[in-house]
Design an enzyme around this catalytic site. Sequence first.
Site, PDB file in Angstrom:
ATOM      1  N   ARG A  71       0.823  -1.205   0.000  1.00 26.64           N
ATOM      2  CA  ARG A  71       0.000   0.000   0.000  1.00 26.64           C
ATOM      3  C   ARG A  71       0.859   1.258   0.000  1.00 26.64           C
ATOM      4  O   ARG A  71       1.862   1.348   0.729  1.00 26.64           O
ATOM      5  CB  ARG A  71      -0.915   0.031   1.225  1.00 26.64           C
TER       6      ARG A  71
ATOM      7  N   TYR B 254       0.221   5.710  -0.136  1.00 25.59           N
ATOM      8  CA  TYR B 254      -0.688   6.841  -0.272  1.00 25.59           C
ATOM      9  C   TYR B 254      -0.574   7.370  -1.693  1.00 25.59           C
ATOM     10  O   TYR B 254       0.468   7.241  -2.357  1.00 25.59           O
ATOM     11  CB  TYR B 254      -0.308   7.953   0.703  1.00 25.59           C
TER      12      TYR B 254
ATOM     13  N   ASP C 151     -10.791   0.543  16.318  1.00 24.47           N
ATOM     14  CA  ASP C 151     -10.261  -0.059  15.086  1.00 24.47           C
ATOM     15  C   ASP C 151      -9.225  -1.148  15.320  1.00 24.47           C
ATOM     16  O   ASP C 151      -8.563  -1.597  14.387  1.00 24.47           O
ATOM     17  CB  ASP C 151      -9.701   1.035  14.165  1.00 24.47           C
TER      18      ASP C 151
ATOM     19  N   ASP D 143      -3.452   6.506  17.017  1.00 26.66           N
ATOM     20  CA  ASP D 143      -2.603   7.189  16.035  1.00 26.66           C
ATOM     21  C   ASP D 143      -2.218   8.586  16.502  1.00 26.66           C
ATOM     22  O   ASP D 143      -2.964   9.255  17.226  1.00 26.66           O
ATOM     23  CB  ASP D 143      -3.333   7.315  14.695  1.00 26.66           C
TER      24      ASP D 143
ATOM     25  N   ASP E  60     -11.401   5.797  14.918  1.00 20.50           N
ATOM     26  CA  ASP E  60      -9.958   5.823  14.666  1.00 20.50           C
ATOM     27  C   ASP E  60      -9.427   7.181  15.111  1.00 20.50           C
ATOM     28  O   ASP E  60      -9.230   8.087  14.299  1.00 20.50           O
ATOM     29  CB  ASP E  60      -9.706   5.564  13.175  1.00 20.50           C
TER      30      ASP E  60
END
Length: 267
Positions: A107, A109, A139, A144, A176
Amino acid sequence: MFLALYAAGVRPARAFAIGAARRVGVALRSTVVEGEAGTESYKNYLIDPEGAKISPWHDIPLAPEGAAEGVYNMVTEIPKMGKAKMEVATKDESNPIIQDTKKGKLRFYHGPIFWNYGCLPQTWENPNEEHPELKCFGDNDPIDVVEIGAEALAEGSVTPVKALGVLAMIDDGELDWKVIAIAESDPLAGELADIDDVEAKCPGVVSGIREWFRWYKTPDDKPINAFGFDEECLPKSKAIEVIQETHAAWQGLREGTIDAGKLWTGL
């Protein structure tokens, strides 16, 4: 020690900055890489001074020893301006940093992230617990952090940061949280005590973070992400509250009072 690691096919990555590492509450650490960057074999491990692998999720303390309220250790997963979607592998032994995959592909961005991105150790967003106001579940990851300082932080580095506020992002129906923070060592850190200071001294940063995370999945034909609490970035006091709640959930994992499922907890 490092010669032995080379012989075993493990390559030392850059050591942590001493000025930061001496404040995180544990001995100076470094990282070692196994596998090749840009492949599924890549794994970036934290190691202790004896060369043993340690978990960035479980073995790094949430806060530096003697830290002021609202100061925490951030593990950087993606340095500022990075595009590779790196993350702490919560299901792998010792929780190395790896590049996320989807449908067998690495993956990335679709454009760089403009801030340092990582997580707080010893936290966990419980997927079994419904938020009483937002009516969605966690999640299943550490909480984060979006660090807004000037310096790009190295992948795998541990940096004391000041929590300034928090966004309640809702991604595919899951809660999240995104803590907005700044490295204690950043020149601007002394001028930022709460999210209102960020709005005043760094106009556009909070809205930029919100919009980046709102839209970043849409090039893959995914819907935009939503935000709770009328999209407000909640203040430092709420960020501390959320961090304490996720730390308590992590303690439940470690104590065995909450089912860990497939998560690697080191127990």
